[in-house]
Design an enzyme around this catalytic site. Structure first.
Site, PDB file in Angstrom:
ATOM      1  N   ASP A 152      47.220 -47.678   0.382  1.00 37.46           N
ATOM      2  CA  ASP A 152      46.722 -48.262  -0.704  1.00 37.46           C
ATOM      3  C   ASP A 152      47.116 -50.041  -0.880  1.00 37.46           C
ATOM      4  O   ASP A 152      48.331 -50.078  -0.990  1.00 37.46           O
ATOM      5  CB  ASP A 152      47.318 -47.677  -1.917  1.00 37.46           C
ATOM      6  N   LYS A 215      40.928 -48.504  -6.757  1.00 39.26           N
ATOM      7  CA  LYS A 215      41.832 -48.020  -7.482  1.00 39.26           C
ATOM      8  C   LYS A 215      42.212 -49.139  -8.521  1.00 39.26           C
ATOM      9  O   LYS A 215      42.242 -50.244  -8.465  1.00 39.26           O
ATOM     10  CB  LYS A 215      43.369 -47.812  -6.694  1.00 39.26           C
ATOM     11  N   LYS A 251      39.873 -44.045  -7.759  1.00 39.70           N
ATOM     12  CA  LYS A 251      41.344 -43.520  -8.025  1.00 39.70           C
ATOM     13  C   LYS A 251      41.905 -44.364  -9.091  1.00 39.70           C
ATOM     14  O   LYS A 251      42.148 -45.471  -9.140  1.00 39.70           O
ATOM     15  CB  LYS A 251      42.305 -43.619  -6.926  1.00 39.70           C
TER      16      LYS A 251
END
Length: 315
Positions: A152, A215, A251
């Site tokens: 991430d 995300k 996400k």
């Protein structure tokens, strides 16, 4: 997956987001009737399988990372799953998410438990992304070397806020390369991007540069995952898919704590992107405390009463 970025940057430059339409759609999603009884329990189990079970605390130790990994492999009590005839369906969370320095601990714990659950790691100077590019790239490589299968990354918000989209594209491409075989999720830190138009543009650029997921947040900003921002991001995913045929995951992360909220997120994905996005391959929930509430709601579904928190295994 890379594209002719000159053509795409032209697309980015023309983006405008209708704020009122976004807010109206977000209100509609939140007002939907929720699924009842056995359907609700099924949806809650679906939500569990999409959770990136996360610990990103300054006091993380090998011990609490090990406990998190064990919870991820058995996220809902066996007796509860058995009463729903789900005990042999392999219900686990989607991944375990930790700091780069804790990746080796998580990999070791999961291997010892004979689990193939992937370890995700936040990298690139998380959460602010303000370290040098060289350091951020090295952090990605080290996390991958230690066994992280998902990374991430955080985008450079300065580049987004000053409209340097080509520079952001090139930077994210370098992160993509450093990830190698690992999946890359790009964190936009939407609370620091200023406008919905910037959120949409950052989403597009991150996808163009090869992100497998986009995300919302690090979870450390003052504003994290909100439904209006999610609408903007999933519309960008949909537009990108229609233009390229390439499916990118989504996400939301930060501040998602209740089972009820997880159902709203699943509804949003189903209505905006369709059933294919209701799986961990294309949808993740970044959360640390959400699982405890979902398990509590499942306990209520099975027994007709709410468990005290001490009756639920700790996440």
């Amino acid at each position: 997956m890379y594209y002719n970025h000159c053509t795409y940057l032209e697309w980015v430059s023309k983006v405008r987001v209708n704020t009122q339409a976004v807010l109206k759609r977000a209100q509609q999603i939140q007002g939907r009737n929720k699924n009842k009884k056995q359907w609700q329990a099924a949806w809650l189990l679906r939500a569990v399988t999409c959770i990136d079970l996360t610990t990103l605390a300054g006091d993380d130790t090998p011990g609490n990372v090990h406990r998190l990994c064990m919870k991820a492999t058995q996220p809902v009590r066996y007796d509860l799953l058995k009463s729903m005839d789900m005990q042999d369906k392999g219900v686990t969370t989607a991944a375990v998410c930790v700091y780069p320095s804790r990746v080796a601990d998580a990999v070791k714990s999961l291997k010892a438990a004979n689990s193939s659950l992937p370890v995700a790691s936040v990298a690139t100077g998380f959460p602010a992304g303000q370290t040098s590019l060289k350091t951020r790239l090295e952090e990605v490589r080290m996390a991958v070397e230690d066994g992280a299968m998902e990374i991430d990354i955080v985008i450079n918000r300065t580049l987004a806020l000053t409209g340097q989209w080509e520079a952001m594209y090139e930077e994210v491409c370098q992160f993509r390369e450093a990830c190698g075989e690992a999946h890359m999720k790009s964190i936009l830190a939407i609370g620091e991007l200023g406008t919905y138009t910037n959120v949409y543009k950052a989403s597009l650029v991150a996808m163009m540069a090869g992100s497998d997921f986009i995300k919302t947040s690090t979870g450390k900003e003052s504003v994290n995952a909100t439904y209006p921002v999610a609408i903007v991001m999933v519309r960008a995913i949909r537009d990108y898919f229609l233009k390229t045929g390439h499916k990118v995951g989504f996400k939301p992360a930060g501040g998602i704590r209740t089972a009820k909220e997880s159902l709203v997120w699943l509804t949003l994905m189903k209505e905006e992107l369709g059933d294919e996005w209701l799986s961990p391959r294309l949808f993740r929930l970044g959360a640390s405390s959400l699982l405890a509430d979902i398990e509590r709601q499942i306990y209520h579904h099975v027994t007709g009463r709410y468990a005290a928190y001490h009756q639920m295994p700790m996440a």
